[in-house]
Design an enzyme around this catalytic site. Structure first.
Site, PDB file in Angstrom:
ATOM      1  N   GLU A  92      -7.264   2.843  -9.791  1.00 26.96           N
ATOM      2  CA  GLU A  92      -8.648   2.487 -10.185  1.00 26.96           C
ATOM      3  C   GLU A  92      -9.101   3.865 -10.851  1.00 26.96           C
ATOM      4  O   GLU A  92      -9.739   3.732 -11.992  1.00 26.96           O
ATOM      5  CB  GLU A  92      -9.423   1.929  -9.257  1.00 26.96           C
ATOM      6  N   ASN A 126      -5.370   6.181  -1.565  1.00 27.18           N
ATOM      7  CA  ASN A 126      -6.640   6.992  -1.587  1.00 27.18           C
ATOM      8  C   ASN A 126      -6.650   8.347  -0.440  1.00 27.18           C
ATOM      9  O   ASN A 126      -6.994   9.476  -0.606  1.00 27.18           O
ATOM     10  CB  ASN A 126      -7.895   6.081  -1.160  1.00 27.18           C
TER      11      ASN A 126
END
Length: 303
Positions: A92, A126
């Protein structure tokens, strides 16, 4: 770009390719045969609202967007086909930066994953890049536990962390929500937050958290303060507020005294007080002449 075969636990630190394995834990991924990288219109790609990361550093995004303007998106996004659009599983940040850069098309690799596999891959990507703040990471671990009925040691194995790390991370969710937000906003470190867990009263937690931030207390100073609170040296939340109010009043008084001394001595004066009875005074000088002048003033006071 072909997908490299790798176990999920081995993926950390080896790049995004390693995060897209043939299996997640012991679960086989059902993917369409040989779907490699291809380009799509960026408007056909949308973020996953359930992904762990909620906060994106604007400066870092701008920096990445400048790089994308020069070199393009070098690493494909991992997505899932949702019929009318592609939903991002991993990447993202690259998608957001590409939007800022005005890119029209981006590279993607389509995967057919289960909801649990999507959460695991998003979480690991992440964690690998250290993109999650401590609270986001804790929420992601908890989600794996509650939504997919995993045990803590299973979660730890999937993200290549120790069980203790996962447990300590999730303990942060016991903090007052306002304190959690202070951690997200980087007003408190994880060390401060863990120390605050010793205080069960949620209102007291927040009051102490504000004191830590206002007075710029170190983790060690915070631990000492909390020990005093737990021993009963500082009895109540109301008492804490009274102490803070008294310090604010003292600060105003000493600030006024600093200004008077500054005018009298002709240089900067700092009063560091611990309480109303003790502290220290710092007087600055900027050359030998000013030092001699100050020395003469103090000697004349003796006479």
């Amino acid at each position: 770009m072909p997908v490299k075969k790798s176990g999920l636990g081995k993926g950390l630190g080896k790049g995004l390719d390693s995060l897209i394995p043939d299996k997640v834990g012991n679960v086989e991924i059902n993917e369409e045969p040989k779907q490699d990288e291809f380009m799509v219109n960026i408007n056909q790609v949308e973020p996953n609202k359930e992904q762990p990361r909620k906060n994106f550093d604007e400066d870092a995004l701008l920096e990445l967007s400048e790089s994308i303007k020069q070199f393009g998106v070098l690493q494909p996004l991992i997505v899932q086909n949702k019929d009318t659009y592609y939903e991002i599983i991993a990447g993202e940040r690259r998608w957001r930066a590409a939007k800022l850069a005005g890119v029209k098309e981006i590279p993607i690799i389509v995967k057919n994953l289960t909801p649990q596999e999507r959460v695991e891959i998003s979480l690991i990507e992440n964690i690998q890049r250290e993109d999650l703040n401590p609270i986001e990471e804790a929420i992601a671990y908890k989600r794996l536990l509650t939504e997919f009925n995993l045990k803590q040691d299973e979660v730890a194995e999937r993200v290549s962390k120790s069980r203790t790390t996962v447990t300590n991370s999730m303990r942060l969710l016991k903090l007052n929500e306002k304190v959690q937000q202070m951690v997200v906003d980087e007003m408190l470190t994880t060390g401060h937050a863990r120390a605050l867990l010793a205080i069960e009263d949620q209102d007291m937690q927040f009051t102490v958290a504000q004191k830590i931030f206002d007075e710029k207390l170190s983790v060690r100073e915070t631990e000492k303060l909390i020990k005093k609170i737990l021993k009963g040296d500082i009895l109540t939340n109301e008492r804490m507020k009274e102490d803070d109010e008294e310090k604010k009043q003292l600060k105003a008084v000493y600030h006024e005294l600093e200004e008077k001394m500054k005018q009298a001595l002709g240089t900067k004066v700092i009063i560091n007080f611990k309480d109303k009875n003790k502290g220290k005074i710092e007087i600055e000088y900027y050359d030998s002449d000013q030092f001699e002048h100050l020395l003469e003033m103090f000697q004349s006071i003796k006479k």
